[in-house]
Each structure stands twice: as C-alpha cells, then as structure tokens.
Design a protein around this motif. Sequence first.
Motif, PDB file in Angstrom:
ATOM      1  N   ILE A  29      22.754  53.205 -18.944  1.00  0.00           N
ATOM      2  CA  ILE A  29      22.729  53.476 -17.498  1.00  0.00           C
ATOM      3  C   ILE A  29      21.679  54.540 -17.168  1.00  0.00           C
ATOM      4  O   ILE A  29      21.979  55.642 -16.693  1.00  0.00           O
ATOM      5  CB  ILE A  29      24.129  53.827 -16.947  1.00  0.00           C
ATOM      6  CG1 ILE A  29      25.134  52.758 -17.396  1.00  0.00           C
ATOM      7  CG2 ILE A  29      24.122  53.926 -15.424  1.00  0.00           C
ATOM      8  CD1 ILE A  29      26.486  52.808 -16.735  1.00  0.00           C
ATOM      9  N   HIS A  30      20.420  54.199 -17.448  1.00  0.00           N
ATOM     10  CA  HIS A  30      19.306  55.110 -17.168  1.00  0.00           C
ATOM     11  C   HIS A  30      18.943  55.061 -15.683  1.00  0.00           C
ATOM     12  O   HIS A  30      19.625  54.397 -14.877  1.00  0.00           O
ATOM     13  CB  HIS A  30      18.104  54.789 -18.063  1.00  0.00           C
ATOM     14  CG  HIS A  30      17.697  53.345 -18.060  1.00  0.00           C
ATOM     15  ND1 HIS A  30      17.296  52.684 -16.917  1.00  0.00           N
ATOM     16  CD2 HIS A  30      17.628  52.421 -19.065  1.00  0.00           C
ATOM     17  CE1 HIS A  30      16.974  51.436 -17.213  1.00  0.00           C
ATOM     18  NE2 HIS A  30      17.183  51.249 -18.505  1.00  0.00           N
ATOM     19  N   LYS A  31      17.881  55.758 -15.322  1.00  0.00           N
ATOM     20  CA  LYS A  31      17.555  55.919 -13.904  1.00  0.00           C
ATOM     21  C   LYS A  31      17.228  54.599 -13.213  1.00  0.00           C
ATOM     22  O   LYS A  31      17.553  54.416 -12.031  1.00  0.00           O
ATOM     23  CB  LYS A  31      16.409  56.932 -13.749  1.00  0.00           C
ATOM     24  CG  LYS A  31      16.865  58.361 -14.006  1.00  0.00           C
ATOM     25  CD  LYS A  31      15.745  59.367 -13.784  1.00  0.00           C
ATOM     26  CE  LYS A  31      16.267  60.798 -13.955  1.00  0.00           C
ATOM     27  NZ  LYS A  31      15.186  61.811 -13.785  1.00  0.00           N
ATOM     28  N   ALA A  32      16.608  53.658 -13.930  1.00  0.00           N
ATOM     29  CA  ALA A  32      16.340  52.345 -13.329  1.00  0.00           C
ATOM     30  C   ALA A  32      17.647  51.592 -13.099  1.00  0.00           C
ATOM     31  O   ALA A  32      17.845  50.962 -12.059  1.00  0.00           O
ATOM     32  CB  ALA A  32      15.394  51.538 -14.221  1.00  0.00           C
ATOM     33  N   HIS A  33      18.556  51.664 -14.089  1.00  0.00           N
ATOM     34  CA  HIS A  33      19.888  51.056 -13.911  1.00  0.00           C
ATOM     35  C   HIS A  33      20.604  51.691 -12.721  1.00  0.00           C
ATOM     36  O   HIS A  33      21.223  50.991 -11.901  1.00  0.00           O
ATOM     37  CB  HIS A  33      20.749  51.284 -15.161  1.00  0.00           C
ATOM     38  CG  HIS A  33      20.307  50.527 -16.366  1.00  0.00           C
ATOM     39  ND1 HIS A  33      20.624  50.921 -17.647  1.00  0.00           N
ATOM     40  CD2 HIS A  33      19.588  49.385 -16.497  1.00  0.00           C
ATOM     41  CE1 HIS A  33      20.110  50.061 -18.505  1.00  0.00           C
ATOM     42  NE2 HIS A  33      19.477  49.128 -17.831  1.00  0.00           N
ATOM     43  N   GLN A  34      20.534  53.019 -12.638  1.00  0.00           N
ATOM     44  CA  GLN A  34      21.213  53.733 -11.567  1.00  0.00           C
ATOM     45  C   GLN A  34      20.688  53.294 -10.202  1.00  0.00           C
ATOM     46  O   GLN A  34      21.451  53.199  -9.228  1.00  0.00           O
ATOM     47  CB  GLN A  34      21.046  55.238 -11.748  1.00  0.00           C
ATOM     48  CG  GLN A  34      21.779  55.812 -12.949  1.00  0.00           C
ATOM     49  CD  GLN A  34      21.330  57.212 -13.303  1.00  0.00           C
ATOM     50  OE1 GLN A  34      20.940  57.984 -12.434  1.00  0.00           O
ATOM     51  NE2 GLN A  34      21.377  57.549 -14.576  1.00  0.00           N
ATOM     52  N   SER A  35      19.395  53.021 -10.145  1.00  0.00           N
ATOM     53  CA  SER A  35      18.793  52.569  -8.894  1.00  0.00           C
ATOM     54  C   SER A  35      19.320  51.190  -8.504  1.00  0.00           C
ATOM     55  O   SER A  35      19.690  50.957  -7.343  1.00  0.00           O
ATOM     56  CB  SER A  35      17.272  52.533  -9.023  1.00  0.00           C
ATOM     57  OG  SER A  35      16.677  52.080  -7.827  1.00  0.00           O
ATOM     58  N   ILE A  36      19.389  50.282  -9.480  1.00  0.00           N
ATOM     59  CA  ILE A  36      19.908  48.928  -9.225  1.00  0.00           C
ATOM     60  C   ILE A  36      21.353  48.992  -8.730  1.00  0.00           C
ATOM     61  O   ILE A  36      21.714  48.400  -7.707  1.00  0.00           O
ATOM     62  CB  ILE A  36      19.826  48.063 -10.505  1.00  0.00           C
ATOM     63  CG1 ILE A  36      18.374  47.805 -10.888  1.00  0.00           C
ATOM     64  CG2 ILE A  36      20.568  46.738 -10.321  1.00  0.00           C
ATOM     65  CD1 ILE A  36      18.206  47.226 -12.288  1.00  0.00           C
ATOM     66  N   LYS A  77      30.751  53.590 -20.196  1.00  0.00           N
ATOM     67  CA  LYS A  77      30.111  52.818 -19.129  1.00  0.00           C
ATOM     68  C   LYS A  77      31.017  52.781 -17.890  1.00  0.00           C
ATOM     69  O   LYS A  77      30.548  52.964 -16.764  1.00  0.00           O
ATOM     70  CB  LYS A  77      29.817  51.400 -19.620  1.00  0.00           C
ATOM     71  CG  LYS A  77      28.947  50.583 -18.677  1.00  0.00           C
ATOM     72  CD  LYS A  77      28.655  49.197 -19.235  1.00  0.00           C
ATOM     73  CE  LYS A  77      27.738  49.234 -20.437  1.00  0.00           C
ATOM     74  NZ  LYS A  77      27.351  47.877 -20.878  1.00  0.00           N
ATOM     75  N   ASN A  78      32.309  52.564 -18.110  1.00  0.00           N
ATOM     76  CA  ASN A  78      33.251  52.535 -16.985  1.00  0.00           C
ATOM     77  C   ASN A  78      33.251  53.855 -16.219  1.00  0.00           C
ATOM     78  O   ASN A  78      33.269  53.876 -14.982  1.00  0.00           O
ATOM     79  CB  ASN A  78      34.666  52.230 -17.481  1.00  0.00           C
ATOM     80  CG  ASN A  78      34.830  50.795 -17.928  1.00  0.00           C
ATOM     81  OD1 ASN A  78      34.057  49.913 -17.535  1.00  0.00           O
ATOM     82  ND2 ASN A  78      35.835  50.535 -18.744  1.00  0.00           N
TER      83      ASN A  78
END
Length: 305
Positions: A29-36, A77-78
């Motif tokens: 859950i990196h910054k790109a994931h966080q953005s999505i 992750k949860n």
Amino acid sequence: MEIFNISDISNIKEENKKRVAALGFFDGIHKAHQSIIGRAVEAAEKGYISAVITLDKSPKEYFGKTSEESLTPTNKKNELLENLGVNEVYYLEFNEKLQNLSAEEFINNILKKLNVEKVFCGFDYRFGFKGLGTPDLIKDSGIEVTVQEKEKIDGEKISTTVLKEFVRKGEFLKYKEYTGRYYSISGLVVKGRQLGRTINFPTANLELDGKYLLPDTNGVYITKIKVNNKIYKSVTNIGYNPTVSDEKNKKFIETHILDFDEDIYGEKIEIYFYEFLRKEQKFESFDHLKEQLKLDKRTCEEKDY
C-alpha cells in the motif's frame, strides 16, 4: 469495514447498492496505491459504497506453490485499508477456478454482480485468464474507469518490487518516502530462552502473525515498538543468536525495549524499523555480548527518530 472472503465467485449475490471499487493486489500500500484507493473512497462519498476487490494471495505464490513473503499480510492490509476509509474488502481466493476465469466473466460475474459503477486501478492492472483483461475492457463494458498513471520518485517507479528491495537492503528511510510510514512487522510476544534477563537485557520475542518479508542481513536494527498503544524506543535483533545457539533452522526476532519493565507475554506488538545498526556476530562470552548490547542501547538512545 466489512471483509468478505470469496472462495467461489458463484456465491457472489447480485447487489442493488452502488459501488466504487479499487482493483489491485496492493501489497505494501505505497503512495500510488494510496492514491488509487483514496480516489475511490472520495468518489464513493456521493451515495456509493467504497470497495477494494483484491486477491487472497499473489499469483506468484499460487503458481510457484511456495509461500510468498509480504510487506502487508492480510491483517496489516486490512488495518491500512480501514485507515484509508474503505467500506468493504473482497478477497478473491486465487484458485484454479479464478485462474481460468475469462476477463469478460470477471466483469460480469464479479464487478457487475456487485453493482460496481466506477473503477479505479493502476495503469498496469490486468485481470482474468492469462491477464488478458485491461482497464479499457472494463470501460467498454459500460463501467466508468479511472486509471492511475505511473508515479515516480527520483526517476524510480513506485512499486511493490522496489519496496521489497528497500526492506531486504534495510533502506527504511526510502521505504518511508515511498509509503509515508516506516516498515513494520507484528505478532505476539512469546517466551524465549530468557537468557537476556541474566545479563540485564530482557527481550520481547516476537512470533509473527503473518508472512512478513524480513531484511536479508541478520543483525541488529534500531527500531520502535508499539505495545498497549504506546510507542517505545527499542533495539531489535534478527538472526540465529550464534553466541547462545547453534540452531540454523529458525530466525529469532528479539527486541530489547528501552526504559520498559512490564510483563507483556501474550501481548500483540508492532515493530517499526528505522535503521540497520550492525551485523550479527558470535561473541567470545556473555560479558562481551553485554558490552556490545550496552553500546547498541546507547546508540539507540542518541537517535532522534
């Protein structure tokens, strides 16, 4: 946040509630994931349910028939998804049936059954048999699609692969730059050999609660530990403890917590990694080990993390 574990997609019931879904595996859950995920949650505020539709294991783990170590196992992750405001998470069991599911069947039997009207995903997201499904195929089916473009930091693509390299090499400041948090592992405190107490350096022995990726180098790390919702400075050793043991089959994770003297056996703890300090070594005696531990502790105390 509601969690749904789906072993057979035929059990998914048709829904009337409208959903916005973030699609991906999202390990780290990196910054790109966080953005999505964040954009999906934001879009869902207008009368939709925000959902993450993901897999229970990576395809690499399924096809390789081996245990794949994760940056964020399911429990972690949860926690992160809930902090991001996600309403629902769907874990699709990656099995033979899902492996052979066509891209069109994925859209019709999962997305449309769940009444997903909007999808957010990464530019390289693929799904369905042999990964033939693309974001454009979802768009062609009538579902609104927003694709997150490739994000870079200092010319390097933000990816789970890069994050795993940071952890393996002990580059925790870079990990934080790409994720917004320090790398952490968690589990229960279990009874060890209790040899640390004999030299006035008691340690909390961690039994991991997930398949966490660990740094490649055995040795001592400057860390912090969360126990009973409080944070303490700590020094963590990962390795085989060659001074006191000849066992080479199991790595031990032992943390000396600074300025702490409580019984925490059976408690859940989380260890945050800040800096690699030194490699594991075999000492001539307990006295030599104790002197080195004093130096490690002093170094940790002087850090302003």
